[in-house]
Design an enzyme around this catalytic site. Structure first.
Site, PDB file in Angstrom:
ATOM      1  N   ARG A 107     -12.320  49.085 107.075  1.00 31.52           N
ATOM      2  CA  ARG A 107     -12.073  48.119 106.011  1.00 31.52           C
ATOM      3  C   ARG A 107     -11.746  46.782 106.649  1.00 31.52           C
ATOM      4  O   ARG A 107     -11.046  46.738 107.669  1.00 31.52           O
ATOM      5  CB  ARG A 107     -10.895  48.555 105.125  1.00 31.52           C
ATOM      6  N   HIS A 114     -21.665  45.986 104.639  1.00 32.90           N
ATOM      7  CA  HIS A 114     -20.979  47.225 104.209  1.00 32.90           C
ATOM      8  C   HIS A 114     -22.000  48.314 103.834  1.00 32.90           C
ATOM      9  O   HIS A 114     -22.073  48.738 102.682  1.00 32.90           O
ATOM     10  CB  HIS A 114     -20.047  46.941 103.017  1.00 32.90           C
ATOM     11  N   GLY A 129     -10.143  60.254 112.398  1.00 33.73           N
ATOM     12  CA  GLY A 129     -10.325  61.126 111.232  1.00 33.73           C
ATOM     13  C   GLY A 129     -11.718  61.727 111.283  1.00 33.73           C
ATOM     14  O   GLY A 129     -12.288  61.910 112.360  1.00 33.73           O
ATOM     15  N   GLU A 174     -15.043  40.423 101.294  1.00 36.42           N
ATOM     16  CA  GLU A 174     -16.431  40.784 101.009  1.00 36.42           C
ATOM     17  C   GLU A 174     -16.636  40.984  99.507  1.00 36.42           C
ATOM     18  O   GLU A 174     -15.668  41.258  98.809  1.00 36.42           O
ATOM     19  CB  GLU A 174     -16.836  42.048 101.784  1.00 36.42           C
ATOM     20  N   ASP A 189     -19.141  45.814 109.906  1.00 37.17           N
ATOM     21  CA  ASP A 189     -19.801  46.249 108.669  1.00 37.17           C
ATOM     22  C   ASP A 189     -18.956  45.895 107.455  1.00 37.17           C
ATOM     23  O   ASP A 189     -19.445  45.913 106.333  1.00 37.17           O
ATOM     24  CB  ASP A 189     -20.029  47.769 108.709  1.00 37.17           C
TER      25      ASP A 189
HETATM   26  P1  NAP Z   1      -9.997  60.241 107.268  1.00 39.84           P
HETATM   27  O1  NAP Z   1     -10.631  61.487 107.768  1.00 39.84           O
HETATM   28  O2  NAP Z   1      -8.930  60.334 106.229  1.00 39.84           O
HETATM   29  O3  NAP Z   1      -9.448  59.437 108.536  1.00 39.84           O
HETATM   30  C1  NAP Z   1      -8.661  58.305 108.399  1.00 39.84           C
HETATM   31  C2  NAP Z   1      -7.896  58.100 109.669  1.00 39.84           C
HETATM   32  O4  NAP Z   1      -7.066  56.938 109.501  1.00 39.84           O
HETATM   33  C3  NAP Z   1      -6.960  59.251 109.986  1.00 39.84           C
HETATM   34  O5  NAP Z   1      -7.425  59.954 111.116  1.00 39.84           O
HETATM   35  C4  NAP Z   1      -5.625  58.589 110.285  1.00 39.84           C
HETATM   36  O6  NAP Z   1      -5.201  58.969 111.550  1.00 39.84           O
HETATM   37  C5  NAP Z   1      -5.954  57.103 110.310  1.00 39.84           C
HETATM   38  N1  NAP Z   1      -4.792  56.366 109.809  1.00 39.84           N
HETATM   39  C6  NAP Z   1      -4.272  56.407 108.558  1.00 39.84           C
HETATM   40  N2  NAP Z   1      -3.197  55.619 108.491  1.00 39.84           N
HETATM   41  C7  NAP Z   1      -3.034  55.084 109.726  1.00 39.84           C
HETATM   42  C8  NAP Z   1      -2.089  54.184 110.283  1.00 39.84           C
HETATM   43  N3  NAP Z   1      -1.092  53.680 109.544  1.00 39.84           N
HETATM   44  N4  NAP Z   1      -2.237  53.843 111.592  1.00 39.84           N
HETATM   45  C9  NAP Z   1      -3.245  54.341 112.324  1.00 39.84           C
HETATM   46  N5  NAP Z   1      -4.176  55.191 111.837  1.00 39.84           N
HETATM   47  C10 NAP Z   1      -4.050  55.554 110.566  1.00 39.84           C
HETATM   48  O7  NAP Z   1     -11.085  59.258 106.660  1.00 39.84           O
HETATM   49  P2  NAP Z   1     -12.622  59.096 107.060  1.00 39.84           P
HETATM   50  O8  NAP Z   1     -13.441  59.928 106.136  1.00 39.84           O
HETATM   51  O9  NAP Z   1     -12.779  59.281 108.519  1.00 39.84           O
HETATM   52  O10 NAP Z   1     -12.851  57.568 106.647  1.00 39.84           O
HETATM   53  C11 NAP Z   1     -12.139  56.543 107.325  1.00 39.84           C
HETATM   54  C12 NAP Z   1     -12.294  55.221 106.616  1.00 39.84           C
HETATM   55  O11 NAP Z   1     -13.613  54.723 106.814  1.00 39.84           O
HETATM   56  C13 NAP Z   1     -12.160  55.276 105.087  1.00 39.84           C
HETATM   57  O12 NAP Z   1     -10.798  55.244 104.680  1.00 39.84           O
HETATM   58  C14 NAP Z   1     -12.928  54.060 104.641  1.00 39.84           C
HETATM   59  O13 NAP Z   1     -12.039  52.977 104.513  1.00 39.84           O
HETATM   60  C15 NAP Z   1     -13.907  53.810 105.778  1.00 39.84           C
HETATM   61  N6  NAP Z   1     -15.310  54.011 105.372  1.00 39.84           N
HETATM   62  C16 NAP Z   1     -16.198  52.995 105.540  1.00 39.84           C
HETATM   63  C17 NAP Z   1     -17.530  53.175 105.177  1.00 39.84           C
HETATM   64  C18 NAP Z   1     -18.541  52.078 105.359  1.00 39.84           C
HETATM   65  O14 NAP Z   1     -19.554  52.074 104.650  1.00 39.84           O
HETATM   66  N7  NAP Z   1     -18.367  51.186 106.291  1.00 39.84           N
HETATM   67  C19 NAP Z   1     -17.946  54.382 104.615  1.00 39.84           C
HETATM   68  C20 NAP Z   1     -17.013  55.391 104.474  1.00 39.84           C
HETATM   69  C21 NAP Z   1     -15.696  55.200 104.853  1.00 39.84           C
HETATM   70  P3  NAP Z   1      -3.752  59.651 111.743  1.00 39.84           P
HETATM   71  O15 NAP Z   1      -3.606  60.659 110.642  1.00 39.84           O
HETATM   72  O16 NAP Z   1      -3.848  60.236 113.086  1.00 39.84           O
HETATM   73  O17 NAP Z   1      -2.786  58.538 111.661  1.00 39.84           O
END
Ligand code: NAP
Length: 309
Positions: A227, A274, A148, A256, A251
């Site tokens: 997550r 995190h 993503g 958590e 992270d």
């Molecule tokens: P995004 O652009 O919506 O990307 C999420 C990706 O998840 C999509 O490319 C999708 O790929 C994939 N996905 C969804 N369902 C799936 C499944 N069943 N199997 C495999 N892949 C799947 O979101 P983003 O902005 O990149 O953020 C991603 C995640 O990072 C967030 O949802 C959040 O949980 C996490 N995050 C963590 C932090 C931190 O502080 N550590 C900060 C921000 C975000 P496909 O569409 O190709 O399936």
């Protein structure tokens, strides 16, 4: 009326109060929702505090939710959309920082930076001598679960380290030059570093299973900035303890805040609390976006960064 479910940050809290006269739910008596829920048209919240079905049910005239953070597993997005309520999160502005941290964890795990730091501090450099050899990063194979916004930012950095990149998701992304692996297990078997960057929630729970960890293997490194729920944590601990997985940089964790003792005791794990988006610059941008979404909605009924149905 705008209802703020929980504190978001100093900037957003101040702007929401000054510009929207936000009602701060955490400062109100428990009966507030029952007495005034019908007056609320806008909600400001965060991925931590969420906005679930119970709160939605108490807000019959709600029109828009603006949430801090990019995950939406704590928001009832389907329930909101079914009632025509618009939902926004704060994507894009945090991609670089989360991707930077993923790389920091990858480097730290591969080159054992925290262990090396402790080695120097404990006087072992002088007393024991050379630190053991570690794992090369540049030129290796990078696997990404979830290409993503953040996954793509992690992949771009991989090219700077002369890495071949492949990814797994629900399907191949149009216009993407990295190879798509239909099987996560095959991706794990192929790569040296597997970085988890997909969304959380029930659909991705334990996607990184014991089988996937075994495929990554004793020289493989797992990084998770998505997550905790995406990784089977018991299987991860068992694999790390048995040396069936090389190391991990995490992270996010199941359960958590805090980390289980079994993980804290492992030398082949690097842990951060995190903090993917936790820089001054990015947190300010996220807070501004929460408010900008509400400003836009008040102006013309649209959100800048809506969650699509
Ligand atoms: P995004 O652009 O919506 O990307 C999420 C990706 O998840 C999509 O490319 C999708 O790929 C994939 N996905 C969804 N369902 C799936 C499944 N069943 N199997 C495999 N892949 C799947 O979101 P983003 O902005 O990149 O953020 C991603 C995640 O990072 C967030 O949802 C959040 O949980 C996490 N995050 C963590 C932090 C931190 O502080 N550590 C900060 C921000 C975000 P496909 O569409 O190709 O399936």
């Amino acid at each position: 009326m705008l209802l703020q479910i929980a504190p978001i940050g100093p900037l957003a809290d101040r702007l929401l109060s000054e510009e929207f006269g936000a009602i701060r739910l955490w400062e109100e008596p428990k009966s507030w929702l029952t007495q005034h829920g019908a007056e609320v048209e806008l909600v400001a919240t965060s991925v931590r505090a969420g906005c679930g079905p119970e709160i939605l049910a108490a807000l019959p005239r709600l029109r828009a939710i603006s949430s801090w953070g990019v995950g939406h597993e704590t928001l009832d997005v389907a329930g909101a959309h079914a009632r025509g309520i618009s939902v926004a999160t704060t994507p894009d502005v945090l991609d670089d920082c989360v991707a930077d941290l993923a790389w920091g964890l990858l480097m730290a795990a591969a080159r054992r930076i925290p262990t090396a730091d402790r080695y120097v501090r404990a006087g072992q450099w002088k007393e024991v001598g050379h630190f053991p050899l570690t794992t090369k990063v540049s030129g290796k194979k990078l696997g990404i679960l979830g290409l993503g916004r953040i996954g793509a930012a992690i992949a771009r950095r991989g090219l700077g380290f002369a890495m071949e990149v492949r990814y797994h998701g629900r399907g191949p992304k149009p216009g993407v030059s990295y190879g798509f692996e239909p099987s996560l297990k095959d991706l794990a078997a192929w790569c040296d570093f597997l970085v988890v960057a997909c969304e959380g929630g029930p659909a991705t729970r334990h996607l990184v299973s014991a089988e996937v960890l075994d495929a990554l293997g004793p020289r493989g490194i797992l990084v998770n900035i998505a997550r905790g729920s995406v990784v089977d944590q018991e299987a991860l601990i068992a694999a790390l303890q048995a040396g069936r997985l090389g190391s991990a940089g995490l992270d996010v964790l199941q359960g958590e805040p805090g980390a289980p003792l079994a993980l804290r005791q492992q030398d082949n794990v690097v842990l951060t609390p995190h903090v993917g988006s936790a820089t001054h610059e990015t947190r300010e941008a996220m807070e501004r976006l929460v408010v900008d979404n509400l400003r836009a909605f008040r102006r013309d009924g649209t959100l800048l960064t809506p969650v699509r149905a």
